[in-house]
Design an enzyme around this catalytic site. Structure first.
Site, short mmCIF file in Angstrom:
data_model
loop_
_atom_site.label_atom_id
_atom_site.label_comp_id
_atom_site.label_asym_id
_atom_site.label_seq_id
_atom_site.Cartn_x
_atom_site.Cartn_y
_atom_site.Cartn_z
N LYS A 52 0.85 -1.21 0.00
CA LYS A 52 0.00 0.00 0.00
C LYS A 52 0.87 1.24 0.00
CE LYS A 52 -3.79 -2.55 1.98
NZ LYS A 52 -4.58 -2.99 3.13
N GLN A 96 -4.93 -1.82 9.22
CA GLN A 96 -4.72 -3.11 8.57
C GLN A 96 -5.34 -4.24 9.41
OE1 GLN A 96 -3.27 -3.67 5.47
NE2 GLN A 96 -4.03 -5.73 5.81
N ASP A 119 -11.21 2.28 3.43
CA ASP A 119 -11.52 0.86 3.21
C ASP A 119 -13.02 0.64 3.02
OD1 ASP A 119 -9.36 -0.86 2.99
OD2 ASP A 119 -9.01 -0.96 5.16
#
Ligand code: NAP
Length: 284
Positions: A52, A96, A119
């Site tokens: 990322k 994460q 997200d």
């Protein structure tokens, strides 16, 4: 023989567009910034976070990493999120997953401001998606939408069958396909006579998590097959949910694994970060 939908090519095309948008924001004095939080020492999570960060660097997004020890408490993690929520220079926040078991995952994910929830896990963003008013989009499903767009495949009027009903892939993909005017069927482990349903699909999405689960006799001639799976075959080799060799004899287009849907997920994370920066700065 099916056309292979090349996820890396479509990723590069989309990253090129995003890099231009990031540069334009910079010309307006806005430095697009993504904050990534990782808790503990999970090796797969470390690889994802590094990927990322590399994508951010490639297109000019500033990335901040917050690596917290395994024993971090929910309260400590929330305190960091509050700080990042309040920081006007941070456009997107990502925690994460998985987080260590003692951390209340839902409390953490729901603490991220919906406007910074790149997200698209916050219930407000999930709700917006379900009423067709999504702004930040679920990354893996949105990646598949971009693949269909790139290939000139319009879901309108087509029967899209999604195998899998997870919150991060199956359900949001069903919502996105509905918003694109497909007729949608969602299947899962309790579905009776799955092949009779998958054989009706013009667009078949496999998000099951079982290697080579979708066989050729489950697929209609000429179907478009999108394989989300990231599985291991009996030799430990990365493969998808679809029996690629056999199914590509019947499908009109198919995504491979690796090199299909996978590369699009991080690309859509970048897209959400840019969209968040534009929205927060009222640039439309
Ligand atoms: P998940 O949460 O485990 O969900 C799997 C779904 O498949 C569930 O809804 C389950 O049904 C259904 N299922 C399981 N066995 C089935 C069967 N025999 N027949 C019909 N349906 C069945 O998985 P996920 O998070 O959605 O991920 C799915 C796959 O995509 C995994 O391989 C994952 O690694 C991969 N993935 C890839 C990306 C990417 O970026 N490429 C991103 C996310 C996930 P129930 O609900 O009834 O249990």
């Amino acid at each position: 023989m099916a056309k292979i939908i090349d996820g890396k090519k479509i990723r590069d095309y989309n990253l090129g567009i995003l890099a231009n948008e990031v540069a334009e924001l910079k010309e307006n004095g806005i430095e697009t910034c993504l904050a990534v939080i990782i808790v503990g020492n999970d090796s797969a999570s470390r690889i994802y976070v590094n990927n990322k960060k590399a994508a951010c660097e490639k297109i000019g997004i500033k990335s901040l990493e917050f690596a917290l020890p395994e024993e971090t408490t929910t309260e400590e993690l929330i305190a960091l999120i509050d700080k990042l929520n309040a920081d006007g220079s941070v456009n997107g926040i990502l925690c994460q997953l998985p987080v260590p078991k003692h951390i209340n995952k839902n409390e953490v994910l729901e603490r991220i401001f919906p406007s910074k929830d790149v997200d698209c896990f916050h219930p407000e963003n999930v709700g917006r998606l379900s009423i067709g008013k999504g702004h930040l989009m679920p990354c893996t499903p949105m990646g598949m939408v971009k693949m269909l767009e790139y290939e000139g495949i319009d879901p309108a009027g087509k029967h899209c069958v999604v195998i899998g009903r997870s919150d991060i892939v199956g359900k949001p993909m069903a919502m996105l396909m509905l918003s694109k005017n497909a007729t949608v069927t969602v299947c899962h482990s309790k579905t009776v006579d799955l092949p009779s349903i998958t054989r009706q699909a013009d667009i078949l999405v496999a998000a099951v998590g079982i290697a080579n689960f979708v066989k050729a006799d489950m697929v209609k001639d000429g179907a478009v097959v999108l394989d989300v799976g990231m599985d291991r075959d009996e030799n430990g080799k990365l493969c998808g949910d679809v029996d690629f060799d056999a199914v590509s004899e019947k499908a009109s287009a198919i995504t491979p694994v690796p090199g299909g849907v996978g590369p699009m997920t991080i690309t859509m994370l970048m897209r959400n970060t840019v969209e968040a920066a534009k929205e927060q700065n009222k640039i439309y």
